[in-house]
Design a protein around this motif. Structure first.
Motif, PDB file in Angstrom:
ATOM      1  N   TRP A 282       0.798  -1.316  -0.116  1.00 55.31           N
ATOM      2  CA  TRP A 282       0.059   0.080   0.012  1.00 55.31           C
ATOM      3  C   TRP A 282       0.815   1.339   0.001  1.00 55.31           C
ATOM      4  N   GLN A 283       0.297   2.371  -0.701  1.00 59.79           N
ATOM      5  CA  GLN A 283       1.099   3.574  -0.539  1.00 59.79           C
ATOM      6  C   GLN A 283       0.199   4.524  -0.236  1.00 59.79           C
ATOM      7  N   PRO A 284       0.482   5.642   0.601  1.00 61.21           N
ATOM      8  CA  PRO A 284      -0.395   6.533   1.254  1.00 61.21           C
ATOM      9  C   PRO A 284      -0.217   7.820   0.226  1.00 61.21           C
ATOM     10  N   VAL A 285      -1.444   8.296  -0.543  1.00 65.51           N
ATOM     11  CA  VAL A 285      -1.272   9.197  -1.582  1.00 65.51           C
ATOM     12  C   VAL A 285      -2.488  10.414  -1.033  1.00 65.51           C
ATOM     13  N   ASP A 286      -2.313  11.614  -1.629  1.00 60.44           N
ATOM     14  CA  ASP A 286      -3.106  12.898  -1.326  1.00 60.44           C
ATOM     15  C   ASP A 286      -4.831  12.192  -1.709  1.00 60.44           C
ATOM     16  N   LEU A 287      -5.591  12.788  -1.099  1.00 57.11           N
ATOM     17  CA  LEU A 287      -6.967  12.304  -1.192  1.00 57.11           C
ATOM     18  C   LEU A 287      -7.406  13.103  -2.567  1.00 57.11           C
ATOM     19  N   PRO A 288      -8.005  12.444  -3.551  1.00 55.32           N
ATOM     20  CA  PRO A 288      -8.386  12.987  -4.876  1.00 55.32           C
ATOM     21  C   PRO A 288      -9.108  14.222  -4.729  1.00 55.32           C
ATOM     22  N   GLN A 289      -8.924  15.071  -5.602  1.00 55.41           N
ATOM     23  CA  GLN A 289      -9.573  16.401  -5.699  1.00 55.41           C
ATOM     24  C   GLN A 289     -10.773  16.590  -6.639  1.00 55.41           C
ATOM     25  N   PHE A 290     -11.605  17.411  -6.497  1.00 56.18           N
ATOM     26  CA  PHE A 290     -12.507  17.818  -7.561  1.00 56.18           C
ATOM     27  C   PHE A 290     -11.922  18.409  -8.657  1.00 56.18           C
ATOM     28  N   ALA A 291     -12.042  18.145  -9.913  1.00 59.62           N
ATOM     29  CA  ALA A 291     -11.781  18.621 -11.096  1.00 59.62           C
ATOM     30  C   ALA A 291     -11.800  20.012 -11.381  1.00 59.62           C
ATOM     31  N   GLY A 292     -10.757  20.832 -11.461  1.00 62.09           N
ATOM     32  CA  GLY A 292     -10.802  22.228 -11.457  1.00 62.09           C
ATOM     33  C   GLY A 292     -10.899  22.808 -10.101  1.00 62.09           C
ATOM     34  N   ALA A 293     -10.873  22.304  -8.981  1.00 58.67           N
ATOM     35  CA  ALA A 293     -10.558  22.870  -7.753  1.00 58.67           C
ATOM     36  C   ALA A 293      -9.375  23.781  -7.951  1.00 58.67           C
ATOM     37  N   THR A 294      -9.508  25.050  -7.053  1.00 55.42           N
ATOM     38  CA  THR A 294      -8.429  25.836  -7.188  1.00 55.42           C
ATOM     39  C   THR A 294      -7.521  25.932  -5.893  1.00 55.42           C
ATOM     40  N   LYS A 295      -8.098  25.037  -4.778  1.00 52.58           N
ATOM     41  CA  LYS A 295      -7.397  24.838  -3.716  1.00 52.58           C
ATOM     42  C   LYS A 295      -7.477  23.316  -3.175  1.00 52.58           C
ATOM     43  N   PHE A 296      -6.220  22.950  -2.855  1.00 54.23           N
ATOM     44  CA  PHE A 296      -6.454  21.532  -2.121  1.00 54.23           C
ATOM     45  C   PHE A 296      -7.190  21.522  -0.982  1.00 54.23           C
ATOM     46  N   ALA A 297      -8.121  20.541  -0.753  1.00 53.10           N
ATOM     47  CA  ALA A 297      -8.843  20.615   0.399  1.00 53.10           C
ATOM     48  C   ALA A 297      -9.144  18.906   0.630  1.00 53.10           C
ATOM     49  N   THR A 298      -9.318  18.661   2.087  1.00 49.02           N
ATOM     50  CA  THR A 298      -9.965  17.556   2.729  1.00 49.02           C
ATOM     51  C   THR A 298     -10.816  17.923   3.618  1.00 49.02           C
ATOM     52  N   PRO A 299     -11.939  17.062   3.871  1.00 50.46           N
ATOM     53  CA  PRO A 299     -12.885  17.223   4.750  1.00 50.46           C
ATOM     54  C   PRO A 299     -12.363  17.229   6.244  1.00 50.46           C
ATOM     55  N   ALA A 300     -12.796  18.159   7.209  1.00 51.52           N
ATOM     56  CA  ALA A 300     -12.200  18.024   8.402  1.00 51.52           C
ATOM     57  C   ALA A 300     -13.293  18.570   9.277  1.00 51.52           C
ATOM     58  N   HIS A 301     -14.528  18.027   9.263  1.00 51.20           N
ATOM     59  CA  HIS A 301     -15.364  18.229  10.476  1.00 51.20           C
ATOM     60  C   HIS A 301     -15.256  17.623  11.692  1.00 51.20           C
ATOM     61  N   GLY A 302     -15.035  18.592  12.464  1.00 55.72           N
ATOM     62  CA  GLY A 302     -14.339  18.017  13.950  1.00 55.72           C
ATOM     63  C   GLY A 302     -15.561  17.716  14.878  1.00 55.72           C
ATOM     64  N   GLY A 303     -15.189  17.343  16.144  1.00 59.93           N
ATOM     65  CA  GLY A 303     -16.007  17.299  17.094  1.00 59.93           C
ATOM     66  C   GLY A 303     -15.629  17.849  18.408  1.00 59.93           C
ATOM     67  N   ALA A 304     -16.026  17.586  19.463  1.00 58.52           N
ATOM     68  CA  ALA A 304     -15.784  18.225  20.808  1.00 58.52           C
ATOM     69  C   ALA A 304     -15.925  17.462  22.045  1.00 58.52           C
ATOM     70  N   LEU A 305     -15.060  17.829  22.817  1.00 59.13           N
ATOM     71  CA  LEU A 305     -15.083  17.255  24.442  1.00 59.13           C
ATOM     72  C   LEU A 305     -16.270  18.007  24.955  1.00 59.13           C
ATOM     73  N   LEU A 306     -17.429  17.224  25.289  1.00 55.42           N
ATOM     74  CA  LEU A 306     -18.852  17.748  25.768  1.00 55.42           C
ATOM     75  C   LEU A 306     -18.684  18.492  27.099  1.00 55.42           C
ATOM     76  N   VAL A 307     -19.350  19.670  27.164  1.00 55.61           N
ATOM     77  CA  VAL A 307     -19.326  20.218  28.476  1.00 55.61           C
ATOM     78  C   VAL A 307     -20.977  20.159  29.007  1.00 55.61           C
ATOM     79  N   PRO A 308     -21.435  19.300  29.921  1.00 62.11           N
ATOM     80  CA  PRO A 308     -22.664  19.120  29.684  1.00 62.11           C
ATOM     81  C   PRO A 308     -23.427  20.368  30.623  1.00 62.11           C
ATOM     82  N   LYS A 309     -24.773  20.573  30.233  1.00 59.80           N
ATOM     83  CA  LYS A 309     -25.412  21.474  31.092  1.00 59.80           C
ATOM     84  C   LYS A 309     -25.756  21.074  32.425  1.00 59.80           C
ATOM     85  N   GLY A 310     -25.519  22.066  33.343  1.00 57.88           N
ATOM     86  CA  GLY A 310     -25.648  21.382  34.850  1.00 57.88           C
ATOM     87  C   GLY A 310     -24.337  21.440  35.652  1.00 57.88           C
TER      88      GLY A 310
END
Length: 437
Positions: A282-310
């Motif tokens: 196996w070889q690690p490679v860049d995530l494929p991009q959308f054709a014509g994309a002007t900027k290299f991007a990867t999805p990075a929707h993050g999470g959180a350590l929760l602080v509960p109400k109360g």
């Protein structure tokens, strides 16, 4: 709080999206106890004891007590019960959902006053995962970098170029198909590939407009993502191996019959330990991009350590969470002797000190040295335009059903988007939530 001070709406019991500094959660004295250090109770199912021990050894005014949970569902049920009862509420909890949806349930506290001064300590893309309308309801944890690993031996055997764009992935799939090789896997129960494509393209399905939610499953980013998936499915270029039988899935990946895996650092050790036939291919490679994309991007929707109400000590809880996610001591304490790696420091502006430990010794064979730059590029190129709407938990369940139909050709991906648009709008209206036209 006056209705006209809100920039979004109530959903379910309580979705407080305040545009003012007035918190819509529990109060906090912010004071330490005169009799000793403030105790912060932390609920987690992961092995967090080394991190807690390190914090306690280096701090005197705050002490953390880990209350080990059995699993994610147990944590979720326990926290909901505690908040509803208004007693025995922890001040930190391992994440079991998206912050906006959990806020809609009335489970989270507003810690904006304590996070805002510390924003510079975090990787900017990690911040949104803990926010609703610019206010913080948890401590940003970020996410792992997304890249691709390909079975380079198979690509070379059949003379197929390694893809750099999603159009290239389709072309590679067509070239590999006559050899009985599928270019990717799209599990029938997991629509995350669609979500990740839309995020990578800079899109989202929800946005807040004054006192209403706008829903747009038919955005240009969504349609472009659907078109890619439609071509992969229509041309029979992908497998549909389920994630529910993990050993069978890994064994399938190891056969050389499916040769491209979007992945992240947390998955690599599992492949290293379980691949037998293709280890080193196996070889690690860049995530494929959308054709014509002007900027290299990867999805990075993050999470959180929760602080509960109360939680009665929001300031101290925030201090603990910030330390866990933005300090060398905090990350180093996550070291796992069994795997030789650390929990990925997704909230850190510079994760480079921990990359080498994240790369297995044998999985990538002669390509191992390529992993670090690929991973760092993915990490530094993360984008998070994704907004989680107040009814996303139910919407995701419907999305799973629609996805299962789309990957098996019962409906098109365009129909999936159209069906999800109607479902989401109707569901919001049924819940009494304003929807922008």
């Amino acid at each position: 709080m006056p209705r006209n001070s809100r920039r979004a709406v109530l959903a379910g019991l309580a979705l407080c999206l305040a545009a003012t500094t007035v918190a819509c959660s529990s109060s906090d004295t912010g004071k330490t106890s005169a009799s000793g250090p403030v105790e912060i109770e932390y609920w987690a199912w992961a092995d967090a004891q080394p991190v807690v021990d390190k914090f306690n050894a280096t701090h005197t005014d705050i002490k953390v007590k880990l209350v080990k949970q059995a699993d994610l569902p147990t944590t979720a049920t326990g926290l909901r019960n505690a908040v509803a009862a208004g007693s025995a509420i922890p001040c930190l909890a391992q994440n079991f959902g998206d912050v906006p949806a959990l806020l809609a349930e009335g489970l989270l506290a507003d810690v904006t006053d304590y996070l805002k001064p510390a924003e510079s300590k975090f990787y900017p893309a990690s911040l949104k995962g803990a926010q609703v309308q610019g206010r913080y309801y948890g401590i940003p944890t970020g996410t792992g970098p997304t890249f691709m690993m390909v079975n380079r031996a198979a690509y070379d055997k059949y003379g197929v170029p390694v893809p750099k764009t999603w159009d290239d992935v389709i072309a590679a799939g067509k070239a590999l198909k006559p050899h009985g090789v599928q270019v990717m896997n799209l599990a029938g129960e997991d629509p995350s590939t669609l979500v990740n494509l839309v995020t990578q393209a800079g899109g989202t399905w929800y946005s807040a407009q004054d006192d209403a939610w706008k829903v747009d499953f038919l955005s240009p980013e969504s349609v472009a993502s659907a078109n890619i998936l439609q071509q992969l499915v229509d041309n029979d270029l992908v497998a549909n191996q389920t994630y529910q039988d993990r050993p069978a899935l890994i064994a399938y990946f190891d056969q050389g019959k499916m040769v491209s895996l979007p992945t992240s650092t947390w998955q690599l050790t599992n492949y290293e330990l379980n691949f037998k036939k293709t280890i080193g291919n196996w070889q690690p490679v860049d995530l494929p991009q959308f054709a014509g994309a002007t900027k290299f991007a990867t999805p990075a929707h993050g999470g959180a350590l929760l602080v509960p109400k109360g939680c009665q000590h929001l300031k101290e809880a925030s201090e603990v969470g910030i330390w866990m996610n933005t300090t060398k001591d905090g990350v180093d304490a996550t070291f796992d002797k069994a795997t030789g790696s650390y929990a990925w420091p997704g909230a850190m502006p510079d994760p480079s000190p921990w990359v080498d430990a994240a790369v297995p010794q044998k999985l990538f064979g002669s390509h191992r040295s390529e992993a670090k730059p690929v991973i760092l590029k993915a990490s530094r190129s993360g984008v998070d335009n994704w907004v989680v709407g107040p009814n996303y938990t139910g919407v995701f369940k419907e999305l799973q059903d629609q996805w299962a139909q789309a990957v098996t050709k019962k409906i098109t991906f365009r129909q999936l988007l159209e069906n999800m648009q109607k479902f989401t709008v109707d569901d919001l209206k049924a819940k009494g939530v304003n929807v922008a036209s």
